[in-house]
Design an enzyme around this catalytic site. Sequence first.
Site, mmCIF file in Angstrom:
data_model
loop_
_atom_site.group_PDB
_atom_site.id
_atom_site.type_symbol
_atom_site.label_atom_id
_atom_site.label_comp_id
_atom_site.label_asym_id
_atom_site.label_seq_id
_atom_site.Cartn_x
_atom_site.Cartn_y
_atom_site.Cartn_z
ATOM 1 N N LYS A 36 22.899 -47.374 55.974
ATOM 2 C CA LYS A 36 23.985 -46.428 55.690
ATOM 3 C C LYS A 36 23.938 -46.020 54.221
ATOM 4 O O LYS A 36 23.832 -46.853 53.332
ATOM 5 C CB LYS A 36 25.341 -47.046 56.039
ATOM 6 C CG LYS A 36 26.494 -46.054 55.876
ATOM 7 C CD LYS A 36 27.744 -46.507 56.597
ATOM 8 C CE LYS A 36 28.906 -45.562 56.369
ATOM 9 N NZ LYS A 36 28.658 -44.193 56.848
ATOM 10 N N HIS A 70 28.753 -52.199 57.895
ATOM 11 C CA HIS A 70 27.830 -51.254 58.534
ATOM 12 C C HIS A 70 26.391 -51.727 58.359
ATOM 13 O O HIS A 70 26.102 -52.586 57.527
ATOM 14 C CB HIS A 70 27.965 -49.846 57.926
ATOM 15 C CG HIS A 70 29.143 -49.081 58.471
ATOM 16 N ND1 HIS A 70 30.407 -49.223 57.949
ATOM 17 C CD2 HIS A 70 29.253 -48.188 59.484
ATOM 18 C CE1 HIS A 70 31.237 -48.436 58.614
ATOM 19 N NE2 HIS A 70 30.573 -47.797 59.550
ATOM 20 N N HIS A 71 25.491 -51.065 59.089
ATOM 21 C CA HIS A 71 24.060 -51.349 59.040
ATOM 22 C C HIS A 71 23.464 -51.083 57.642
ATOM 23 O O HIS A 71 24.031 -50.338 56.849
ATOM 24 C CB HIS A 71 23.314 -50.511 60.096
ATOM 25 C CG HIS A 71 23.572 -49.032 59.966
ATOM 26 N ND1 HIS A 71 22.805 -48.216 59.182
ATOM 27 C CD2 HIS A 71 24.532 -48.239 60.501
ATOM 28 C CE1 HIS A 71 23.265 -46.974 59.247
ATOM 29 N NE2 HIS A 71 24.326 -46.965 60.045
ATOM 30 N N ASN A 124 35.288 -40.495 62.086
ATOM 31 C CA ASN A 124 34.955 -41.404 63.174
ATOM 32 C C ASN A 124 35.430 -40.776 64.481
ATOM 33 O O ASN A 124 36.606 -40.456 64.621
ATOM 34 C CB ASN A 124 35.633 -42.753 62.943
ATOM 35 C CG ASN A 124 35.079 -43.826 63.858
ATOM 36 O OD1 ASN A 124 35.090 -43.672 65.070
ATOM 37 N ND2 ASN A 124 34.594 -44.904 63.275
ATOM 38 N N GLU A 136 16.307 -29.949 62.314
ATOM 39 C CA GLU A 136 15.952 -31.125 61.491
ATOM 40 C C GLU A 136 15.661 -30.681 60.049
ATOM 41 O O GLU A 136 15.673 -29.490 59.739
ATOM 42 C CB GLU A 136 14.747 -31.859 62.088
ATOM 43 C CG GLU A 136 15.106 -33.221 62.692
ATOM 44 C CD GLU A 136 15.821 -34.177 61.722
ATOM 45 O OE1 GLU A 136 15.580 -34.092 60.503
ATOM 46 O OE2 GLU A 136 16.610 -35.004 62.161
HETATM 47 P P1 NAD Z 1 20.218 -40.644 60.098
HETATM 48 O O1 NAD Z 1 19.678 -40.707 58.707
HETATM 49 O O2 NAD Z 1 19.620 -41.533 61.147
HETATM 50 O O3 NAD Z 1 20.124 -39.136 60.664
HETATM 51 C C1 NAD Z 1 20.313 -37.994 59.883
HETATM 52 C C2 NAD Z 1 19.255 -36.967 60.308
HETATM 53 O O4 NAD Z 1 19.575 -35.725 59.680
HETATM 54 C C3 NAD Z 1 17.847 -37.368 59.867
HETATM 55 O O5 NAD Z 1 16.944 -37.269 60.954
HETATM 56 C C4 NAD Z 1 17.518 -36.342 58.781
HETATM 57 O O6 NAD Z 1 16.135 -36.004 58.733
HETATM 58 C C5 NAD Z 1 18.353 -35.157 59.236
HETATM 59 N N1 NAD Z 1 18.602 -34.173 58.171
HETATM 60 C C6 NAD Z 1 18.698 -34.367 56.822
HETATM 61 N N2 NAD Z 1 18.846 -33.190 56.169
HETATM 62 C C7 NAD Z 1 18.875 -32.240 57.126
HETATM 63 C C8 NAD Z 1 19.009 -30.818 57.080
HETATM 64 N N3 NAD Z 1 19.119 -30.155 55.922
HETATM 65 N N4 NAD Z 1 19.003 -30.135 58.264
HETATM 66 C C9 NAD Z 1 18.864 -30.778 59.450
HETATM 67 N N5 NAD Z 1 18.704 -32.138 59.539
HETATM 68 C C10 NAD Z 1 18.723 -32.848 58.400
HETATM 69 O O7 NAD Z 1 21.793 -40.914 59.962
HETATM 70 P P2 NAD Z 1 22.850 -41.298 61.099
HETATM 71 O O8 NAD Z 1 23.008 -42.776 61.156
HETATM 72 O O9 NAD Z 1 22.533 -40.546 62.347
HETATM 73 O O10 NAD Z 1 24.183 -40.723 60.425
HETATM 74 C C11 NAD Z 1 24.293 -39.372 60.052
HETATM 75 C C12 NAD Z 1 25.641 -39.117 59.400
HETATM 76 O O11 NAD Z 1 26.681 -39.284 60.366
HETATM 77 C C13 NAD Z 1 25.999 -40.053 58.243
HETATM 78 O O12 NAD Z 1 26.723 -39.337 57.269
HETATM 79 C C14 NAD Z 1 26.913 -41.072 58.901
HETATM 80 O O13 NAD Z 1 27.812 -41.695 57.997
HETATM 81 C C15 NAD Z 1 27.642 -40.188 59.872
HETATM 82 N N6 NAD Z 1 28.241 -40.851 61.034
HETATM 83 C C16 NAD Z 1 29.451 -40.395 61.421
HETATM 84 C C17 NAD Z 1 30.021 -40.901 62.563
HETATM 85 C C18 NAD Z 1 31.346 -40.336 63.015
HETATM 86 O O14 NAD Z 1 31.896 -40.778 64.055
HETATM 87 N N7 NAD Z 1 31.892 -39.342 62.292
HETATM 88 C C19 NAD Z 1 29.371 -41.884 63.314
HETATM 89 C C20 NAD Z 1 28.114 -42.329 62.889
HETATM 90 C C21 NAD Z 1 27.532 -41.789 61.753
#
Ligand code: NAD
Length: 274
Positions: free
Chosen positions: A165, A161-162, A130, A39
């Site tokens: 984002k 999206h929510h 995705n 985290e």
């Molecule tokens: P979120 O903000 O709920 O979760 C991100 C987490 O990462 C948080 O808990 C944050 O504290 C943590 N974090 C931040 N910096 C960090 C670091 N240096 N080291 C470790 N942890 C760290 O976001 P989310 O909704 O879970 O989405 C995360 C990412 O995934 C976004 O970029 C989103 O667009 C992407 N996403 C991609 C897909 C896909 O299919 N590729 C699907 C959903 C979301």
Amino acid sequence: MASSEPVGIVVCGAAGRMGRLLVALGSQDPSLRVAGAVEAPAHALLGSDAGAVAGVGPLGIALVDALAPVCRPEHVIVDFTGVPAATLANARLAAERGAGLVVGTTGFTAAEDAELRGLATRTRSVVAANFSVGVTVLLALVAQAATLLDGSFESEIVELHHDRKKDAPSGTALALGRAVAAARGQDFASAAVLAREGQVGARRPDEIGIVALRAGDAVGDHTVLFGGLGERVELIHRAQSRECLVRGALRAAAWVGHRPPGLYGMRDVLGLPA
Ligand code: NAD
């Protein structure tokens, strides 16, 4: 590593929306085992058990604030931090140590994206905007539609999206735009129109407009529209929960864990024709 052995995943962003589900579903998947959970530095839940945070009970894996101590060559690093600089640092470490890499984070600049892909080719990795099966197939269908419908059918993309984002438009919308551009032999960077306001004049025939909507808790809807004279075609994907994205990312991790180095996509993971 024998191909029957479970692949150890280290989830980066493990207390986030995607991260918690990755830990929860990853811990129940016989082809995987949760080997680490990272985290952000100073996150309030550091030191807590990742399984307890994910709602599946203790796994004996504490949330730590750095990848380095838990990054081993046999592991696959699964990055959903949503912070491009953090993802690049994780990718650098995975490439250096020969660990596998699955990147779900979106929102990279063109330069960051190029750097990520360069690092990812040095180890076994899957990078996808995705991870759902539906969007992977949608990308193929969109390329086919863009080829079959001639350039007189103008293409526009709408995504929803929510409200939390951070990046816009979504990585998926950009990937869909790139698929249209590639199928039509266009340069996406010059065709993409990400905002229209005021006296913008008539639409250039080669434009690919992308509109981002943000509201409530929508997981992610994407519509690719091809507008012709007197008719239009719309291809739509709606994610009803994050589960399809998480299951796809876990499938990618289990698959890439046993592959030789190289940058793969979800089409490779699903075994779809190129
Ligand atoms: P979120 O903000 O709920 O979760 C991100 C987490 O990462 C948080 O808990 C944050 O504290 C943590 N974090 C931040 N910096 C960090 C670091 N240096 N080291 C470790 N942890 C760290 O976001 P989310 O909704 O879970 O989405 C995360 C990412 O995934 C976004 O970029 C989103 O667009 C992407 N996403 C991609 C897909 C896909 O299919 N590729 C699907 C959903 C979301």
